[in-house]
Write an enzyme that holds these catalytic residues in place. Structure first.
Site, PDB file in Angstrom:
ATOM      1  N   PRO A  21      31.111  62.684  16.473  1.00 20.62           N
ATOM      2  CA  PRO A  21      32.001  61.719  17.138  1.00 20.62           C
ATOM      3  C   PRO A  21      33.468  62.069  16.883  1.00 20.62           C
ATOM      4  O   PRO A  21      33.869  62.300  15.758  1.00 20.62           O
ATOM      5  CB  PRO A  21      31.627  60.390  16.481  1.00 20.62           C
ATOM      6  CG  PRO A  21      30.226  60.584  16.016  1.00 20.62           C
ATOM      7  CD  PRO A  21      30.141  62.019  15.593  1.00 20.62           C
ATOM      8  N   GLU A  22      34.247  62.143  17.961  1.00 20.37           N
ATOM      9  CA  GLU A  22      35.661  62.459  17.846  1.00 20.37           C
ATOM     10  C   GLU A  22      36.473  61.229  18.233  1.00 20.37           C
ATOM     11  O   GLU A  22      35.921  60.139  18.398  1.00 20.37           O
ATOM     12  CB  GLU A  22      35.986  63.682  18.704  1.00 20.37           C
ATOM     13  CG  GLU A  22      35.230  64.921  18.235  1.00 20.37           C
ATOM     14  CD  GLU A  22      35.639  66.193  18.955  1.00 20.37           C
ATOM     15  OE1 GLU A  22      36.659  66.191  19.664  1.00 20.37           O
ATOM     16  OE2 GLU A  22      34.932  67.208  18.808  1.00 20.37           O
ATOM     17  N   HIS A  61      17.092  55.274   9.708  1.00 23.71           N
ATOM     18  CA  HIS A  61      18.478  55.661   9.478  1.00 23.71           C
ATOM     19  C   HIS A  61      19.465  54.509   9.682  1.00 23.71           C
ATOM     20  O   HIS A  61      20.669  54.746   9.782  1.00 23.71           O
ATOM     21  CB  HIS A  61      18.844  56.828  10.395  1.00 23.71           C
ATOM     22  CG  HIS A  61      17.941  58.020  10.244  1.00 23.71           C
ATOM     23  ND1 HIS A  61      17.824  58.713   9.060  1.00 23.71           N
ATOM     24  CD2 HIS A  61      17.089  58.613  11.118  1.00 23.71           C
ATOM     25  CE1 HIS A  61      16.953  59.691   9.206  1.00 23.71           C
ATOM     26  NE2 HIS A  61      16.506  59.656  10.444  1.00 23.71           N
ATOM     27  N   ARG A 109      54.500  79.592  12.187  1.00 24.41           N
ATOM     28  CA  ARG A 109      53.090  79.471  11.826  1.00 24.41           C
ATOM     29  C   ARG A 109      52.309  80.673  12.349  1.00 24.41           C
ATOM     30  O   ARG A 109      52.461  81.064  13.503  1.00 24.41           O
ATOM     31  CB  ARG A 109      52.496  78.184  12.416  1.00 24.41           C
ATOM     32  CG  ARG A 109      53.138  76.895  11.914  1.00 24.41           C
ATOM     33  CD  ARG A 109      52.864  76.663  10.447  1.00 24.41           C
ATOM     34  NE  ARG A 109      53.363  75.364  10.015  1.00 24.41           N
ATOM     35  CZ  ARG A 109      52.604  74.282   9.865  1.00 24.41           C
ATOM     36  NH1 ARG A 109      51.306  74.339  10.132  1.00 24.41           N
ATOM     37  NH2 ARG A 109      53.144  73.136   9.472  1.00 24.41           N
TER      38      ARG A 109
END
Length: 272
Positions: A2-3, A91, A152
């Site tokens: 899940p984002e 679960h 970077r």
């Protein structure tokens, strides 16, 4: 996993059912999550009224009268609204029972999520304090990204997924935003131009907003607060499409690994 859109979808799904309600009881069936559920958690939250829900990065925050419940869905977690009391499954590790009979049930097959609680200011919590700006706010701007990218050497996809730079741009959405921006995923971050920063920020916002509106991305384990899967997977341009033709130019989508995560790109639309 899940984002950000999946967590935001969950937040929006459960909010109408829980705001203003009091927690009658919190039941922990298995405390062995990523961080063990504190044994005192049920007593800490009992009888507290739910004042608001928030999301910070991928953390679901449930604001109570005296503190905040911090929930992370981990790799396979989901929070569902139940109007009755079905027999818990293998679960189903945590239930939050409310004073109107509704309950929230937390399911997590891989047990890599978290349920924590704090009465200190949430922005000072060790899991929150180091986080970068939210991607859908004005704080995440083209100028901000450009300045952060200077000198970077890391790959741009890795940089974009660094929560210290910007939160919530997980693997799926990083792949999609880079494709829409025409940026090669392994381009050195320090070579990002201002124009590319503008395109990338705009596309990150677009991809995430669309995913939220469509209920997240349909992954094997994810369901929203109403138990229904998201539908953004139908809109994916490159993620999970290795070997298929690009929707723009019909070049074959390619895949390689970046920090052990799948990276998908079109060699024509995202030249080196």
């Amino acid at each position: 996993m899940p984002e950000l859109p999946e967590v935001e979808t969950t937040r929006r799904g459960i909010e109408p059912h829980i705001l203003g309600r009091r927690i009658s009881r919190l039941t922990v069936r298995d405390s062995r999550l990523r961080w063990p559920v504190p044994p005192e958690l049920p007593e800490q939250v009992q009888d507290q009224k739910i004042l608001a829900t928030h999301r910070r990065s991928k953390y679901l925050l449930i604001e109570l009268e005296r503190g905040v419940l911090i929930v992370h869905l981990g790799m396979s977690g989901s929070v569902r609204v139940l109007l009755d009391d079905p027999t818990p499954g293998k679960h189903d590790h945590i239930d939050v029972e409310l004073d109107n009979g509704i309950r929230l049930r937390y399911n997590d097959p891989r047990r890599f999520g978290a349920w924590l609680y704090t009465e200190a200011p949430i922005e000072e919590h060790e899991l929150i304090a180091h986080l970068g700006p939210e991607p859908l706010t004005e704080a995440f701007s083209a100028e901000y990204l450009f300045q952060k990218s200077r000198k970077r050497k890391t790959k741009i996809k890795t940089f974009l997924m660094d929560a210290r730079i910007v939160v919530g741009v997980g693997n799926i959405y990083a792949n999609e935003a880079l494709y829409l921006s025409g940026i090669y995923p392994h381009k050195p971050t320090g070579r990002l131009t201002r124009k590319e920063s503008e395109r990338l920020v705009a596309n990150v916002k677009q991809v995430l907003a669309l995913a939220i509106n469509e209920g997240g991305t349909t992954l094997r384990d994810f369901v929203g607060g109403d138990g229904k899967p998201g539908y953004f997977a139908q809109s994916l341009n490159v993620y999970g499409r290795s070997g298929l033709p690009c929707r723009r130019c019909e070049t074959t989508i390619r895949e390689f690994r970046t920090s052990n995560r799948g990276t998908f790109f079109c060699p024509t639309c995202q030249p080196r």
